[in-house]
Design a protein around this motif. Structure first.
Motif: not given
Lengths: 229, 114
Positions: A41, A44, A46, B83, B85, B104-105, B109
């Motif tokens: 994380a 950056g 994924s 966006r 993360s 998730e989410d 960002d």
């Protein structure tokens, strides 16, 4: 304005706020997965959240279940070499999502030096607890044997693959009667009196620690990846 | 006809704001083992028509802003996450199970008009 706590709990898959007396020790594998994700994380990256790279399996929820079983103290020792008998029980009822079990690893920690005085070798037998065939029988008995293993010297944590068993238990919770663990001492009867076994076996009982690491895959959150032709 | 551009100072324009969620503040640190909290952030700010193209906007946001300018009943484009993360959380449930789950989410960002 009160934050609707239940919304967050539901989101985490919990019914109510946990109130643990003390936090359980976190196994190194869970720490490793968490650290790797934090590093990803921060950089950056994924990563695939539905694949546990550290264990090489698909899954998005990792659980460490503590053993909730109990020791058996038969009035008559079943074999001269029997050191301890224990029912291992893991409560899988917390798994509410319609998840698919992708890994189930039983870890048995016999303690660092608890049986070093016992002699040449231990033998470990792991079975399913025989399902009760009638009312009134309370003493658990070993059923289908899952593993027989010699333990010649203290060698840290012993791991057993219980994927099929755990998958069956999550599909059919009523089948989960636990596991039957028996530890035997391969002793030289001429040189060792059975009474001498008492103390080391008691030590083994104190130090024995079992846990089940379970990885599940929630199909709602982890859809199968499309393969390119 | 030319659409009058609403006045919006830069600091009121849609952008990401810092928001740290501290589990200790909520008493959740007693069962959430890690992390102790996380930088969730949030999106806030105006999406004026004149700047929708430069505020990381979708084509739809541009059209919606255009329609809002012509008909105020059509709501304005809004400042939203564009966006996100994930985070991972390690916690203990009521059966003393230690659970590591990925969500998730969870972290904003980037923001934009949508």
């Amino acid at each position: 304005f009160q934050f609707p706590r239940y919304v967050f709990l539901q989101f985490l898959g919990l019914d109510k706020v946990p109130s643990p007396q003390k936090l359980q020790p976190v196994p190194s594998i869970l720490k490793k997965v968490l650290q790797d994700r934090e590093v990803a994380a921060a950089t950056g990256a994924s990563p695939d959240l539905c694949y546990v790279r550290e264990l090489g399996v698909r899954g998005n929820v990792l659980r460490l279940l503590p053993d909730q079983g109990f020791f058996l103290y038969p009035k008559k020792r079943p074999h001269a070499s029997s050191c301890l008998q224990k029912v291992l029980y893991f409560n899988l009822s917390a798994i509410k999502e319609q998840g698919q079990v992708t890994m189930a690893r039983l870890s048995l920690d016999l303690g660092p030096s608890s049986y070093s005085h016992l002699g040449p070798e231990l033998e470990l037998a792991l079975s399913l607890v025989q399902e009760p065939r009638g009312w009134g029988r309370s003493t658990p008995r070993p059923g289908k044997v899952l593993a027989l293993q010699s333990v010649p010297w203290p060698q840290g944590v012993l791991n057993f693959n219980l994927l099929e068993v755990a998958a069956d238990w999550t599909r059919n919770p009523q089948k989960n009667s636990g596991l039957f663990l028996e530890i035997l001492v391969k002793e030289d009867r001429d040189s060792r009196e059975s009474s001498q076994l008492e103390d080391p076996c008691a030590r083994l009982r104190r130090s024995l620690h079992a846990s089940l690491l379970l990885v599940t895959l929630d199909p709602e959150q982890c859809r199968p990846s499309w393969k390119r032709r | 006809a030319a659409v009058p551009a609403p006045q919006a100072s830069c600091k009121h324009l849609c952008h990401r704001h810092q928001l740290f969620i501290n589990f200790r503040d909520r008493g959740w640190h007693k069962w959430i083992i890690d992390p102790k909290g996380f930088m969730a952030n949030y999106c806030h700010g105006d999406c004026p028509f004149s700047l929708t193209t430069s505020l990381n906007s979708s084509n739809y946001a541009f059209l919606q802003a255009l329609m809002h300018a012509a008909d105020p009943d059509v709501p304005q484009a809004v400042c939203i996450p564009t966006r996100l993360s994930p985070i991972s959380m390690l916690y203990q449930d009521n059966d003393d199970n230690v659970i590591l789950r990925h969500y998730e989410d969870m972290v904003v960002d980037e923001c934009g008009c949508g």
